[in-house]
Design a protein around this motif. Structure first.
Motif, PDB file in Angstrom:
ATOM      1  N   LEU A  34      23.821  12.551  29.284  1.00  0.00           N
ATOM      2  CA  LEU A  34      25.173  12.807  28.809  1.00  0.00           C
ATOM      3  C   LEU A  34      26.177  12.337  29.850  1.00  0.00           C
ATOM      4  CD1 LEU A  34      24.566  16.478  27.616  1.00  0.00           C
ATOM      5  CD2 LEU A  34      24.817  14.487  26.139  1.00  0.00           C
ATOM      6  N   GLY A  35      27.234  11.710  29.381  1.00  0.00           N
ATOM      7  CA  GLY A  35      28.212  11.216  30.337  1.00  0.00           C
ATOM      8  C   GLY A  35      29.627  11.227  29.813  1.00  0.00           C
ATOM      9  N   TRP A  36      30.549  11.081  30.712  1.00  0.00           N
ATOM     10  CA  TRP A  36      31.966  10.919  30.394  1.00  0.00           C
ATOM     11  C   TRP A  36      32.385   9.507  30.787  1.00  0.00           C
ATOM     12  CZ3 TRP A  36      34.649  14.344  27.593  1.00  0.00           C
ATOM     13  CH2 TRP A  36      34.179  15.654  27.529  1.00  0.00           C
ATOM     14  N   VAL A  37      33.025   8.841  29.868  1.00  0.00           N
ATOM     15  CA  VAL A  37      33.500   7.469  30.062  1.00  0.00           C
ATOM     16  C   VAL A  37      34.980   7.447  29.735  1.00  0.00           C
ATOM     17  CG1 VAL A  37      33.305   5.084  29.263  1.00  0.00           C
ATOM     18  CG2 VAL A  37      31.244   6.508  29.469  1.00  0.00           C
ATOM     19  N   ARG A  38      35.767   6.708  30.501  1.00  0.00           N
ATOM     20  CA  ARG A  38      37.194   6.632  30.215  1.00  0.00           C
ATOM     21  C   ARG A  38      37.620   5.198  29.981  1.00  0.00           C
ATOM     22  NH1 ARG A  38      39.626   8.668  36.063  1.00  0.00           N
ATOM     23  NH2 ARG A  38      38.989   6.843  37.311  1.00  0.00           N
ATOM     24  N   VAL A 101      18.801   6.389  29.612  1.00  0.00           N
ATOM     25  CA  VAL A 101      19.674   5.370  30.180  1.00  0.00           C
ATOM     26  C   VAL A 101      19.148   5.015  31.559  1.00  0.00           C
ATOM     27  CG1 VAL A 101      21.695   6.109  28.877  1.00  0.00           C
ATOM     28  CG2 VAL A 101      21.292   7.027  31.161  1.00  0.00           C
ATOM     29  N   THR A 102      19.280   3.771  31.942  1.00  0.00           N
ATOM     30  CA  THR A 102      18.851   3.366  33.279  1.00  0.00           C
ATOM     31  C   THR A 102      20.003   3.461  34.269  1.00  0.00           C
ATOM     32  OG1 THR A 102      19.274   1.060  32.688  1.00  0.00           O
ATOM     33  CG2 THR A 102      17.030   1.888  32.427  1.00  0.00           C
ATOM     34  N   GLY A 103      21.229   3.338  33.753  1.00  0.00           N
ATOM     35  CA  GLY A 103      22.405   3.467  34.597  1.00  0.00           C
ATOM     36  C   GLY A 103      23.343   4.490  33.997  1.00  0.00           C
ATOM     37  N   PRO A 104      23.299   5.741  34.439  1.00  0.00           N
ATOM     38  CA  PRO A 104      24.083   6.798  33.789  1.00  0.00           C
ATOM     39  C   PRO A 104      25.590   6.535  33.764  1.00  0.00           C
ATOM     40  CG  PRO A 104      22.455   7.752  35.251  1.00  0.00           C
ATOM     41  CD  PRO A 104      22.451   6.274  35.519  1.00  0.00           C
ATOM     42  N   LEU A 105      26.099   5.736  34.696  1.00  0.00           N
ATOM     43  CA  LEU A 105      27.528   5.441  34.716  1.00  0.00           C
ATOM     44  C   LEU A 105      27.866   4.130  34.012  1.00  0.00           C
ATOM     45  CD1 LEU A 105      28.590   6.585  38.303  1.00  0.00           C
ATOM     46  CD2 LEU A 105      28.838   7.805  36.131  1.00  0.00           C
ATOM     47  N   SER A 106      26.892   3.522  33.370  1.00  0.00           N
ATOM     48  CA  SER A 106      27.137   2.280  32.661  1.00  0.00           C
ATOM     49  C   SER A 106      27.438   2.567  31.201  1.00  0.00           C
ATOM     50  CB  SER A 106      25.921   1.359  32.769  1.00  0.00           C
ATOM     51  OG  SER A 106      26.132   0.186  32.004  1.00  0.00           O
ATOM     52  N   PRO A 107      28.668   2.342  30.749  1.00  0.00           N
ATOM     53  CA  PRO A 107      29.021   2.662  29.362  1.00  0.00           C
ATOM     54  C   PRO A 107      28.149   1.958  28.327  1.00  0.00           C
ATOM     55  CG  PRO A 107      31.001   2.262  30.646  1.00  0.00           C
ATOM     56  CD  PRO A 107      29.853   1.875  31.508  1.00  0.00           C
ATOM     57  N   ASP A 108      27.695   0.755  28.642  1.00  0.00           N
ATOM     58  CA  ASP A 108      26.902  -0.019  27.677  1.00  0.00           C
ATOM     59  C   ASP A 108      25.557   0.632  27.377  1.00  0.00           C
ATOM     60  OD1 ASP A 108      28.007  -3.250  28.945  1.00  0.00           O
ATOM     61  OD2 ASP A 108      28.930  -1.838  27.550  1.00  0.00           O
ATOM     62  N   GLU A 109      25.141   1.579  28.213  1.00  0.00           N
ATOM     63  CA  GLU A 109      23.825   2.199  28.051  1.00  0.00           C
ATOM     64  C   GLU A 109      23.784   3.211  26.918  1.00  0.00           C
ATOM     65  OE1 GLU A 109      20.982   1.883  29.891  1.00  0.00           O
ATOM     66  OE2 GLU A 109      21.624   0.626  31.546  1.00  0.00           O
ATOM     67  N   TYR A 110      24.960   3.706  26.495  1.00  0.00           N
ATOM     68  CA  TYR A 110      24.989   4.837  25.581  1.00  0.00           C
ATOM     69  C   TYR A 110      25.114   4.402  24.123  1.00  0.00           C
ATOM     70  CZ  TYR A 110      25.552   7.788  29.678  1.00  0.00           C
ATOM     71  OH  TYR A 110      25.351   8.439  30.868  1.00  0.00           O
ATOM     72  N   LYS A 111      24.365   5.091  23.286  1.00  0.00           N
ATOM     73  CA  LYS A 111      24.357   4.779  21.858  1.00  0.00           C
ATOM     74  C   LYS A 111      25.341   5.653  21.083  1.00  0.00           C
ATOM     75  CE  LYS A 111      21.182   4.616  17.885  1.00  0.00           C
ATOM     76  NZ  LYS A 111      19.756   4.788  17.481  1.00  0.00           N
ATOM     77  N   TYR A 112      25.488   6.903  21.488  1.00  0.00           N
ATOM     78  CA  TYR A 112      26.298   7.852  20.723  1.00  0.00           C
ATOM     79  C   TYR A 112      27.604   8.157  21.469  1.00  0.00           C
ATOM     80  CZ  TYR A 112      21.761   8.456  18.548  1.00  0.00           C
ATOM     81  OH  TYR A 112      20.565   8.225  17.922  1.00  0.00           O
TER      82      TYR A 112
END
Length: 122
Positions: A34-38, A101-112
């Motif tokens: 789970l992550g936060w992206v801005r 995800v392999t890079g938790p801070l990489s936005p491209d890794e997330y599907k949802y």
């Protein structure tokens, strides 16, 4: 079907605080990354903070010491406590999730993704 719903955004003065929440359904907070992206105007998406599946956390350098990511597995909810806010933190903040995800801070890794909540710091 994974759904993420953010809340808690708003307008604050520089130095103020906000707490963002992300309620997840269809995804178990304890087993998803789970992550936060801005996304700020004129800039690319930026991973701000994230939980990996093992519970480890990651932060982008610009928010270290000011932002804290946390989660309540019982409520299936992700949080982002933001303190000492700066005008450069102004952005739409999105909650994101995926099983691996392999890079938790990489936005491209997330599907949802959630629909986002606006944070404005003046």
């Amino acid at each position: 079907h994974v759904q993420l719903v953010e809340s808690g955004g708003g307008s604050v003065k520089s130095g103020g605080s906000l707490r963002l929440s992300c309620a997840a359904s269809g995804a178990t907070a304890s087993s998803y990354c789970l992550g936060w992206v801005r996304l700020a105007p004129g800039k690319e998406r930026e991973g701000v903070a994230a939980f990996d599946r093992d519970g480890s956390t990651s932060y982008v350098d610009s928010v270290k010491g000011r932002f804290t990511i946390s989660k309540d597995n019982a409520k299936n909810t992700l949080y982002l406590q933001m303190n000492s806010l700066k005008p450069e933190d102004t952005a739409m903040y999105y909650c994101a999730a995926d099983l691996v995800v392999t890079g938790p801070l990489s936005p491209d890794e997330y599907k949802y993704w959630g629909q986002g909540t606006q944070v404005t710091v003046s």
